[in-house]
Design an enzyme around this catalytic site. Sequence first.
Site: not given
Ligand SMILES: NC(=O)c1ccc[n+]([C@@H]2O[C@H](COP(=O)([O-])OP(=O)(O)OC[C@H]3O[C@@H](n4cnc5c(N)ncnc54)[C@H](O)[C@@H]3O)[C@@H](O)[C@H]2O)c1
Length: 267
Positions: A147, A160
């Site tokens: 991220s 985070y």
């Molecule tokens: N959306 C953003 O703006 C953004 C920005 C930077 C990084 N990210 C990273 O991208 C990835 C996805 O983000 P997103 O926006 O789709 O988030 P989201 O919250 O929609 O999806 C995350 C998924 O991970 C699953 N999860 C959480 N803990 C878990 C575990 N212990 N075992 C298995 N699954 C688990 C959750 O159930 C969820 O479905 C994450 O790693 C997030 O940190 C997202």
Amino acid sequence: MMMDGRVALVTGAAGDLGEAAAVRLAADGASVAVCDLPARTDALAAVVEACRSANPAASVTMATFDVTDPRSVEEALALVIDQIGVPDAVYNNAGYQGLFANTVDYDVEDFRRVQDINVTGVFVVLRACANALLAIGRPGAIVNAASMAALGGPPNMVAYAASKAAVLGLTKTAAADLAPNRIRVNAVSPAFIGPGMMWDRQVELQAATPSQYYGDDFETVAAQMIDQVPLRRYGTANEVASVVRFLLSDDASYLTGVNIEIAGGAS
Ligand SMILES: NC(=O)c1ccc[n+]([C@@H]2O[C@H](COP(=O)([O-])OP(=O)(O)OC[C@H]3O[C@@H](n4cnc5c(N)ncnc54)[C@H](O)[C@@H]3O)[C@@H](O)[C@H]2O)c1
């Protein structure tokens, strides 16, 4: 098609970015295993359907496990291998944003939980999938979800930010360790991706958490975040999926150990 003959595994596939990537990989010809926590089974079933709609010819399966639990990961991976083969295109995407609080107030247990999911979970899935590839002597590609929080020092997000910085270190070392086996390991660093759960949650929680950097209502904070982005908009889940697919494909065959910032020019 770009991913014909490849076997993809996507963790966190019930979430916004995981779903977009799974659908894109299926549409481009990969067999796909969509994976998430057992509690997300219904949402995963909808993602399976979305993948099949994108490409009726694609083999799509679902697996549920907690990324922090090596045994459940290895058992689920064995089932995936039986159903669609050894994954050679892995998107290590599951993640948890943690609480929002000033560093001095941040809850220690939640700090540990964030590291467990975002760092140990990435390591556990990467290790299991890499070992499965080593066992059959095949090359592969792995993309880890980092991220821009790893680089930009976002206020109120100490757990985070630390976890995603750790993912960058993990990615570089895993890339070095696995290069002799032709397994490439890269990272993606999205910034503000929306609309959706993580974007909405971040804006809401920054608004609710005092700091000198953001206002205290949703619209103000959303505008302040977008003002940090030279392209002046948030990114879409599909724009992240495009970069992930590129890194997993042979188009990125000479890239390993890199981190691609998907941030509209933000730093
Ligand atoms: N959306 C953003 O703006 C953004 C920005 C930077 C990084 N990210 C990273 O991208 C990835 C996805 O983000 P997103 O926006 O789709 O988030 P989201 O919250 O929609 O999806 C995350 C998924 O991970 C699953 N999860 C959480 N803990 C878990 C575990 N212990 N075992 C298995 N699954 C688990 C959750 O159930 C969820 O479905 C994450 O790693 C997030 O940190 C997202």
